[in-house]
Design a protein around this motif. Structure first.
Motif, PDB file in Angstrom:
ATOM      1  N   GLN A  72      49.547  17.749  23.186  1.00 33.80           N
ATOM      2  CA  GLN A  72      48.694  18.887  23.537  1.00 33.80           C
ATOM      3  C   GLN A  72      48.992  20.084  22.624  1.00 33.80           C
ATOM      4  N   PRO A  73      47.983  20.718  22.059  1.00 31.45           N
ATOM      5  CA  PRO A  73      48.214  21.880  21.184  1.00 31.45           C
ATOM      6  C   PRO A  73      48.940  23.039  21.891  1.00 31.45           C
ATOM      7  N   TRP A  74      48.608  23.270  23.178  1.00 33.61           N
ATOM      8  CA  TRP A  74      49.254  24.363  23.900  1.00 33.61           C
ATOM      9  C   TRP A  74      50.762  24.143  23.996  1.00 33.61           C
ATOM     10  N   MET A  75      51.195  22.883  24.081  1.00 31.27           N
ATOM     11  CA  MET A  75      52.619  22.591  24.168  1.00 31.27           C
ATOM     12  C   MET A  75      53.318  22.923  22.848  1.00 31.27           C
ATOM     13  N   HIS A  76      52.646  22.677  21.736  1.00 26.52           N
ATOM     14  CA  HIS A  76      53.231  23.029  20.434  1.00 26.52           C
ATOM     15  C   HIS A  76      53.457  24.541  20.349  1.00 26.52           C
ATOM     16  N   VAL A  77      52.477  25.303  20.808  1.00 26.40           N
ATOM     17  CA  VAL A  77      52.602  26.759  20.786  1.00 26.40           C
ATOM     18  C   VAL A  77      53.707  27.200  21.748  1.00 26.40           C
ATOM     19  N   ALA A 118      62.077  39.733  25.215  1.00 31.67           N
ATOM     20  CA  ALA A 118      62.074  38.658  26.218  1.00 31.67           C
ATOM     21  C   ALA A 118      60.861  38.770  27.137  1.00 31.67           C
ATOM     22  N   THR A 119      60.461  39.997  27.460  1.00 35.95           N
ATOM     23  CA  THR A 119      59.275  40.208  28.298  1.00 35.95           C
ATOM     24  C   THR A 119      58.032  39.646  27.610  1.00 35.95           C
ATOM     25  N   LEU A 120      57.902  39.924  26.325  1.00 34.84           N
ATOM     26  CA  LEU A 120      56.736  39.429  25.581  1.00 34.84           C
ATOM     27  C   LEU A 120      56.722  37.905  25.507  1.00 34.84           C
ATOM     28  N   VAL A 121      57.877  37.309  25.277  1.00 34.30           N
ATOM     29  CA  VAL A 121      57.945  35.843  25.204  1.00 34.30           C
ATOM     30  C   VAL A 121      57.617  35.234  26.562  1.00 34.30           C
ATOM     31  N   LEU A 122      58.184  35.791  27.629  1.00 34.46           N
ATOM     32  CA  LEU A 122      57.891  35.273  28.972  1.00 34.46           C
ATOM     33  C   LEU A 122      56.402  35.389  29.281  1.00 34.46           C
ATOM     34  N   PHE A 123      55.835  36.530  28.995  1.00 35.78           N
ATOM     35  CA  PHE A 123      54.409  36.756  29.207  1.00 35.78           C
ATOM     36  C   PHE A 123      53.585  35.698  28.467  1.00 35.78           C
ATOM     37  N   ALA A 124      53.924  35.481  27.195  1.00 28.74           N
ATOM     38  CA  ALA A 124      53.176  34.518  26.376  1.00 28.74           C
ATOM     39  C   ALA A 124      53.304  33.108  26.923  1.00 28.74           C
ATOM     40  N   VAL A 125      54.501  32.690  27.285  1.00 28.81           N
ATOM     41  CA  VAL A 125      54.723  31.323  27.763  1.00 28.81           C
ATOM     42  C   VAL A 125      54.027  31.089  29.098  1.00 28.81           C
ATOM     43  N   VAL A 126      54.165  32.038  30.019  1.00 27.12           N
ATOM     44  CA  VAL A 126      53.547  31.860  31.342  1.00 27.12           C
ATOM     45  C   VAL A 126      52.034  31.779  31.223  1.00 27.12           C
ATOM     46  N   PHE A 127      51.431  32.687  30.490  1.00 28.75           N
ATOM     47  CA  PHE A 127      49.978  32.637  30.349  1.00 28.75           C
ATOM     48  C   PHE A 127      49.525  31.406  29.589  1.00 28.75           C
ATOM     49  N   LEU A 128      50.288  30.979  28.632  1.00 29.73           N
ATOM     50  CA  LEU A 128      49.957  29.778  27.874  1.00 29.73           C
ATOM     51  C   LEU A 128      49.950  28.553  28.781  1.00 29.73           C
ATOM     52  N   VAL A 129      50.971  28.430  29.607  1.00 31.93           N
ATOM     53  CA  VAL A 129      51.077  27.270  30.497  1.00 31.93           C
ATOM     54  C   VAL A 129      49.993  27.310  31.575  1.00 31.93           C
ATOM     55  N   ILE A 130      49.736  28.486  32.123  1.00 30.78           N
ATOM     56  CA  ILE A 130      48.741  28.593  33.196  1.00 30.78           C
ATOM     57  C   ILE A 130      47.329  28.364  32.662  1.00 30.78           C
ATOM     58  N   LEU A 131      47.010  28.983  31.544  1.00 24.89           N
ATOM     59  CA  LEU A 131      45.637  28.938  31.050  1.00 24.89           C
ATOM     60  C   LEU A 131      45.350  27.766  30.124  1.00 24.89           C
ATOM     61  N   LYS A 132      46.372  27.240  29.473  1.00 26.96           N
ATOM     62  CA  LYS A 132      46.265  26.128  28.522  1.00 26.96           C
ATOM     63  C   LYS A 132      45.053  26.310  27.620  1.00 26.96           C
ATOM     64  N   ASN A 133      44.039  25.480  27.781  1.00 28.40           N
ATOM     65  CA  ASN A 133      42.872  25.514  26.898  1.00 28.40           C
ATOM     66  C   ASN A 133      41.691  26.279  27.480  1.00 28.40           C
ATOM     67  N   TYR A 139      42.018  35.815  22.166  1.00 31.27           N
ATOM     68  CA  TYR A 139      42.210  36.735  23.278  1.00 31.27           C
ATOM     69  C   TYR A 139      43.667  36.736  23.746  1.00 31.27           C
ATOM     70  N   GLY A 140      44.306  35.595  23.701  1.00 23.29           N
ATOM     71  CA  GLY A 140      45.716  35.519  24.079  1.00 23.29           C
ATOM     72  C   GLY A 140      46.595  36.336  23.153  1.00 23.29           C
ATOM     73  N   VAL A 141      46.359  36.214  21.853  1.00 28.75           N
ATOM     74  CA  VAL A 141      47.149  36.982  20.882  1.00 28.75           C
ATOM     75  C   VAL A 141      46.871  38.475  21.047  1.00 28.75           C
ATOM     76  N   ILE A 142      45.616  38.832  21.237  1.00 30.97           N
ATOM     77  CA  ILE A 142      45.265  40.240  21.463  1.00 30.97           C
ATOM     78  C   ILE A 142      45.958  40.742  22.729  1.00 30.97           C
ATOM     79  N   GLY A 143      45.977  39.930  23.767  1.00 27.63           N
ATOM     80  CA  GLY A 143      46.639  40.308  25.018  1.00 27.63           C
ATOM     81  C   GLY A 143      48.124  40.573  24.828  1.00 27.63           C
ATOM     82  N   ILE A 144      48.794  39.750  24.035  1.00 29.76           N
ATOM     83  CA  ILE A 144      50.223  39.951  23.773  1.00 29.76           C
ATOM     84  C   ILE A 144      50.437  41.254  23.008  1.00 29.76           C
ATOM     85  N   PHE A 145      49.575  41.529  22.031  1.00 30.50           N
ATOM     86  CA  PHE A 145      49.703  42.782  21.272  1.00 30.50           C
ATOM     87  C   PHE A 145      49.432  43.996  22.164  1.00 30.50           C
ATOM     88  N   VAL A 146      48.458  43.884  23.061  1.00 31.73           N
ATOM     89  CA  VAL A 146      48.180  44.987  23.989  1.00 31.73           C
ATOM     90  C   VAL A 146      49.387  45.211  24.902  1.00 31.73           C
TER      91      VAL A 146
END
Length: 168
Positions: A72-77, A118-133, A139-146
């Protein structure tokens, strides 16, 4: 995972307090420094490192049980973010060792910003796992930057408040 992140969230706070303790007059500096070294040592070796190791072992076990996830691509990320988390962890270990030797190489302001990684990494991982594809990567990258921008603005606001009221 929760205890690993708890350790990664708290250790930079101890770094900040330790760095700020070095600005105090003697004997406060030595008393605070000794206490903060002990607290950091216990947190780092009793909670954070064992949690990181257990989290890694359980993750490997889970991937052995669910090998299709590796396709799965999301798992690679996600694994890339986990690798980034390990880089952060190792850098925290280096800072920890420096402070244990009374080598203060960073400012408390830098540590306040470092604390948010660590907050940014946690945020990215949780949203990645929940939302996957279900979510466009842009939008995910923009969200992390915001989120990063909001965290930096919060740090700046807190600095202004502290400058006006040193006891805050």
């Amino acid at each position: 995972m929760v205890t690993w992140f708890a350790g990664l969230f708290y250790i930079p706070r101890l770094f900040i307090y330790h760095i700020e303790a070095w600005q105090k007059p003697s004997p406060d500096r030595e008393i605070l420094s000794d206490q903060l070294k002990l607290m950091a040592k216990r947190l780092w070796y009793i909670i954070t490192w064992p949690s990181a190791i257990l989290c890694t072992l359980f993750a490997i076990w889970l991937l052995i049980l669910m090998p299709a996830w590796l396709q799965q691509p999301w798992m690679h990320v996600k694994l890339a973010f986990v690798a980034l988390l390990f880089v952060y962890h190792i850098k925290c270990h280096q800072i920890f060792k420096q402070l244990q030797r009374d080598q203060v190489k960073y400012t408390s302001r830098f540590m306040r910003i470092w604390n948010e990684v660590a907050t940014l990494v946690l945020f990215a991982v949780v949203f990645l796992v929940i939302l996957k594809n279900a979510f466009n990567w842009i939008y995910g990258v923009i969200g992390i930057f915001v989120l990063a921008l909001l965290l930096m603005l919060g740090i700046r606001l807190y600095k202004r408040i502290r400058d006006k009221n040193p006891n805050a």
